[in-house]
Structures are given as structure tokens and as C-alpha cells.
Design a protein around this motif. Structure first.
Motif, PDB file in Angstrom:
ATOM      1  N   UNK A 197      11.555  -2.961 -10.599  1.00 13.52           N
ATOM      2  CA  UNK A 197      11.543  -1.946  -9.324  1.00 13.52           C
ATOM      3  C   UNK A 197       9.801  -2.594  -8.784  1.00 13.52           C
ATOM      4  N   UNK A 198      10.698  -2.729  -6.960  1.00 17.04           N
ATOM      5  CA  UNK A 198       9.290  -3.057  -7.018  1.00 17.04           C
ATOM      6  C   UNK A 198       8.264  -2.457  -6.058  1.00 17.04           C
ATOM      7  N   UNK A 199       6.459  -2.553  -6.411  1.00 16.77           N
ATOM      8  CA  UNK A 199       5.659  -1.318  -6.500  1.00 16.77           C
ATOM      9  C   UNK A 199       4.595  -1.931  -5.716  1.00 16.77           C
ATOM     10  N   UNK A 200       4.043  -0.953  -4.881  1.00 17.48           N
ATOM     11  CA  UNK A 200       2.539  -2.041  -4.076  1.00 17.48           C
ATOM     12  C   UNK A 200       1.863  -0.326  -4.523  1.00 17.48           C
ATOM     13  N   UNK A 201       0.476  -0.630  -4.795  1.00 16.75           N
ATOM     14  CA  UNK A 201      -0.286   0.777  -5.741  1.00 16.75           C
ATOM     15  C   UNK A 201      -1.473  -0.017  -5.119  1.00 16.75           C
ATOM     16  N   UNK A 202      -1.895   1.504  -3.822  1.00 16.61           N
ATOM     17  CA  UNK A 202      -3.520   0.863  -3.402  1.00 16.61           C
ATOM     18  C   UNK A 202      -4.480   1.575  -4.211  1.00 16.61           C
ATOM     19  N   UNK A 203      -6.008   1.427  -4.556  1.00 12.29           N
ATOM     20  CA  UNK A 203      -6.610   1.758  -5.362  1.00 12.29           C
ATOM     21  C   UNK A 203      -8.155   1.630  -4.818  1.00 12.29           C
ATOM     22  N   UNK A 204      -8.709   2.126  -4.324  1.00 11.37           N
ATOM     23  CA  UNK A 204     -10.133   2.181  -4.434  1.00 11.37           C
ATOM     24  C   UNK A 204     -10.814   3.056  -2.980  1.00 11.37           C
ATOM     25  N   UNK A 205     -10.275   3.974  -2.427  1.00 11.60           N
ATOM     26  CA  UNK A 205     -10.081   4.893  -1.607  1.00 11.60           C
ATOM     27  C   UNK A 205     -11.323   6.101  -1.808  1.00 11.60           C
ATOM     28  N   UNK A 206     -11.640   6.163  -1.376  1.00  7.58           N
ATOM     29  CA  UNK A 206     -12.998   7.310  -1.791  1.00  7.58           C
ATOM     30  C   UNK A 206     -13.849   7.914  -0.650  1.00  7.58           C
ATOM     31  N   UNK A 207     -14.511   8.921  -0.560  1.00  4.07           N
ATOM     32  CA  UNK A 207     -15.569   9.716   0.544  1.00  4.07           C
ATOM     33  C   UNK A 207     -16.562   8.419   0.447  1.00  4.07           C
ATOM     34  N   UNK A 208     -17.419   8.243   1.576  1.00  4.67           N
ATOM     35  CA  UNK A 208     -17.955   6.952   1.236  1.00  4.67           C
ATOM     36  C   UNK A 208     -19.394   8.237   2.804  1.00  4.67           C
ATOM     37  N   UNK A 209     -20.781   7.644   2.954  1.00  6.28           N
ATOM     38  CA  UNK A 209     -21.214   8.123   4.076  1.00  6.28           C
ATOM     39  C   UNK A 209     -21.485   6.613   4.751  1.00  6.28           C
TER      40      UNK A 209
END
Length: 125
Positions: free
Chosen positions: A1-13
Motif C-alpha cells: 500500500x502506498x503511503x505518504x507520511x508527513x512529520x515535523x509540524x508544530x507550534x512556532x512563533x
């Protein structure tokens, strides 16, 4: 199964930086163009950046030119979005996408083959 998994988001000023990653699995995306889109609350999804399969061509939305940089590591099947000088208006869910054509990523997002699930980026003022 093909997957694209994002990471690295968050809260920043505001004025800060974040780096998003999108790891592809299930097939090799080394011959696919890849890109980033975002969708803010109450707004339509919009194109942010794209990179060709070879990494030699990039495209950016005017709103992020000079602040965001897209890159890829074909050996790792991963694409990155380095975001600097972030602004509150950059707040959105960011999605990774892959398609055989850079043109599809930049001009016909409804036809894109693969999408990730999204990662939230919140920029506080």
C-alpha cells in the motif's frame, strides 16, 4: 500500500522556522514529482511548492518565495519543506503530494495521484 507520511509540524512563533518531512513507502517515488500544499481553516487547499523527480526544477507559490525551500532525498524516498521567517498566515494543515508530473502538482491538484494525511503548522503572533 502506498503511503505518504508527513512529520515535523508544530507550534512556532512568528519569525521562526520549521522543517516538514514527507516519507514515501509502498513504492519508489524516485521518478515522481513531489509537492506540498496547505489548507487553512475556512479556506481552499492551495499549492505551496513542488520539485521535479530529479530535483533540478522547483516551483513556489508567490506567498512563500524566498522563505520556503523544497528539497528531496531520492535514496530515502523523502521530500522536505524548510520553512523560514514564518508568519501567522502560514498557519494551516500541510499536505504532501506525489504525481508523475510537476504540471499536475502546480496546475491540476484535483488530479494528483497520491496525498499524505497532513501535518498541522501553527504560527503564533
Amino acid at each position: 500500500q502506498v503511503q505518504l507520511v508527513e512529520s515535523g509540524g508544530g507550534l512556532v512563533q512568528a519569525g521562526g522556522s520549521l522543517r516538514l518531512s514527507c516519507a514515501a513507502s509502498g513504492r519508489t517515488f524516485s521518478t515522481y514529482a513531489m509537492g506540498w500544499f496547505r489548507q487553512a481553516p475556512g479556506k481552499e487547499r492551495e499549492f505551496v511548492a513542488a520539485i521535479s523527480w530529479g530535483g533540478t526544477r522547483t516551483r513556489y507559490a508567490d506567498s512563500v518565495k524566498g522563505r520556503f525551500t523544497i528539497s528531496r532525498d531520492r535514496a530515502k524516498n523523502t521530500v522536505y519543506l524548510q520553512m523560514n521567517s514564518l508568519k501567522p498566515e502560514d498557519t494551516a494543515v500541510y499536505y504532501c503530494a506525489a504525481d508523475e508530473s510537476v504540471a499536475t502538482l502546480t496546475e491540476s491538484s484535483s488530479r494528483i495521484t497520491y496525498w499524505g494525511q497532513g501535518t498541522q503548522v501553527t504560527v503564533s503572533s
